[in-house]
Design a protein around this motif. Structure first.
Motif, PDB file in Angstrom:
ATOM      1  N   LYS A 184       0.827  -1.208   0.000  1.00 56.59           N
ATOM      2  CA  LYS A 184       0.000   0.000   0.000  1.00 56.59           C
ATOM      3  C   LYS A 184       0.863   1.260   0.000  1.00 56.59           C
ATOM      4  CE  LYS A 184      -3.771  -2.270   2.456  1.00 56.59           C
ATOM      5  NZ  LYS A 184      -4.574  -2.295   3.667  1.00 56.59           N
ATOM      6  N   LYS A 203       0.980   4.175  -2.869  1.00 53.91           N
ATOM      7  CA  LYS A 203       0.788   5.592  -2.535  1.00 53.91           C
ATOM      8  C   LYS A 203       1.945   6.430  -3.060  1.00 53.91           C
ATOM      9  CE  LYS A 203      -1.359   8.982  -0.561  1.00 53.91           C
ATOM     10  NZ  LYS A 203      -2.615   9.485  -1.093  1.00 53.91           N
ATOM     11  N   GLU A 220       1.531   6.838  -6.750  1.00 54.27           N
ATOM     12  CA  GLU A 220       0.465   7.815  -7.000  1.00 54.27           C
ATOM     13  C   GLU A 220       0.986   9.240  -6.820  1.00 54.27           C
ATOM     14  OE1 GLU A 220      -3.372   9.256  -4.494  1.00 54.27           O
ATOM     15  OE2 GLU A 220      -3.189   7.093  -4.777  1.00 54.27           O
TER      16      GLU A 220
END
Length: 110
Positions: free
Chosen positions: A98, A102, A105
């Motif tokens: 995760k 992130k 992103e």
């Protein structure tokens, strides 16, 4: 009953109620200096002016893995679970994946 604010309700998608991470105060060592109460940005503590001691009032608002109040307590009155608990949680719940997502992103949105 205390309602956990939405911004504290999850840690990397895990409901905060499922994570056993928050400070505990050893009242026999606490001198009531108030350093933890005044310094915690997440308002985990309240101060009992009658007893002249800090109290853990909102434990689930504590940031998972944070031990700042333990470091600030010069009387060693604050403790946390073993730090390996958080490391195992990160491994078990796939949090590194995760985090990488992130970061990717954020890089794409620069």
């Amino acid at each position: 009953m205390f309602q956990l604010p939405e911004k504290f309700a999850y840690w990397w998608g895990i409901p905060r109620e499922e994570i056993d991470w928050y400070p505990k105060i050893d009242e026999s060592k606490c001198v009531g200096c108030g350093m933890c109460f005044l310094s915690c940005g997440r308002k985990v503590f309240d101060y009992d002016f009658e007893r002249r001691k800090s109290v853990v009032a909102r434990p689930l608002q504590c940031m998972v893995g944070c031990t700042s109040c333990e470091v600030w307590c010069v009387f060693n009155a604050i403790s946390f679970p073993d730090r390996n608990y958080v490391k195992e949680l990160i491994k078990k719940k796939g949090i590194l994946k995760k985090v990488k997502e992130k970061l990717e992103e954020l890089r794409e949105n620069q």
